[in-house]
Design a protein around this motif. Sequence first.
Motif, PDB file in Angstrom:
ATOM      1  N   GLY A   1      31.749  49.746  47.761  1.00  0.00           N
ATOM      2  CA  GLY A   1      31.783  48.302  47.545  1.00  0.00           C
ATOM      3  C   GLY A   1      30.440  47.764  47.099  1.00  0.00           C
ATOM      4  O   GLY A   1      30.370  46.838  46.271  1.00  0.00           O
TER       5      GLY A   1
ATOM      6  N   GLY B   1      27.415  46.419  40.123  1.00  0.00           N
ATOM      7  CA  GLY B   1      27.928  46.454  38.764  1.00  0.00           C
ATOM      8  C   GLY B   1      28.388  45.089  38.281  1.00  0.00           C
ATOM      9  O   GLY B   1      28.102  44.691  37.143  1.00  0.00           O
TER      10      GLY B   1
ATOM     11  N   VAL C   1      30.035  48.595  43.412  1.00  0.00           N
ATOM     12  CA  VAL C   1      30.856  47.686  42.597  1.00  0.00           C
ATOM     13  C   VAL C   1      30.216  46.303  42.522  1.00  0.00           C
ATOM     14  O   VAL C   1      30.191  45.669  41.456  1.00  0.00           O
ATOM     15  CB  VAL C   1      32.280  47.614  43.169  1.00  0.00           C
ATOM     16  CG1 VAL C   1      33.091  46.534  42.454  1.00  0.00           C
ATOM     17  CG2 VAL C   1      32.982  48.961  43.035  1.00  0.00           C
ATOM     18  N   SER C   2      29.669  45.838  43.635  1.00  0.00           N
ATOM     19  CA  SER C   2      29.020  44.520  43.641  1.00  0.00           C
ATOM     20  C   SER C   2      27.803  44.501  42.726  1.00  0.00           C
ATOM     21  O   SER C   2      27.577  43.524  41.994  1.00  0.00           O
ATOM     22  CB  SER C   2      28.608  44.152  45.070  1.00  0.00           C
ATOM     23  OG  SER C   2      29.732  44.117  45.936  1.00  0.00           O
TER      24      SER C   2
END
Length: 258
Positions: free
Chosen positions: A190, A196, A193-194
Amino acid sequence: MAERLGRSQGKSPGISEVTLAHIYRAEVQRSTNWRTRLDTTTNWAITTTAAVVSFTFSSATSPHPTLLAGAMLVFTFLVVEARRYRYYDIWARRVRLMESGYLVPLMRREPITVDFYSAMASEFTRPRLRISALDSLVFRMRRTYAPILALLLASWVVKIDIHPVPATSWGELIARAKIGPMPGVVLWAGWVVSVGVFFWLLWLGTRAPLPATELRPPSRRGMVSLSEPFRRVGPAGQVQLRSQPPRIRPARNEDRLA
């Protein structure tokens, strides 16, 4: 009575200067109020970040999920502020329209065109949002929230690495990220992803055009000396004027009325 009816049936005399002045003052006040609401949301984000970071690093036993909760809360503030900015842009555009379409021609001793009154009538008849939700989100993040979110994301990694003792392997870092039944791998995924999404929004910010109501930074061809402002001040504090009048930059396309 008949004279009044005859006037009402004829052509409208248009808006008076007094009425336009009151409208201008009202729109300036409205845009100022919405600008204050933007600053309020930013203050919430800064206060939350300072409190979360201070609490997390105050003790080695402080839980690291506090930083993740703070990052989610700051992102919520960003979404709220982006929505407020879309409405602020409506009132700021009206102020800019009256300044560029009415005040500027008066200062230049030019006639007021019909396009100004048509644009004002269209703006007041059917006001609409001119900035999309994504553009507003990207702009507010680029201007204010990018360093705040970057600080929270980086602080979470530093917290896991140094508390309670410095980590010695990648496996230990992954194990420390565990929250209850949620394994550390999920938390790290997570986080990646954050990060990114964070850089993707910053990349969109570099490509998105600047809103018409925002001031553009001046473009200079060379460096300006720090003593330049003092060279224009003569004896006894008198300001020395230039021998030649300053050149007036022609108005850009976005500064003109559509």
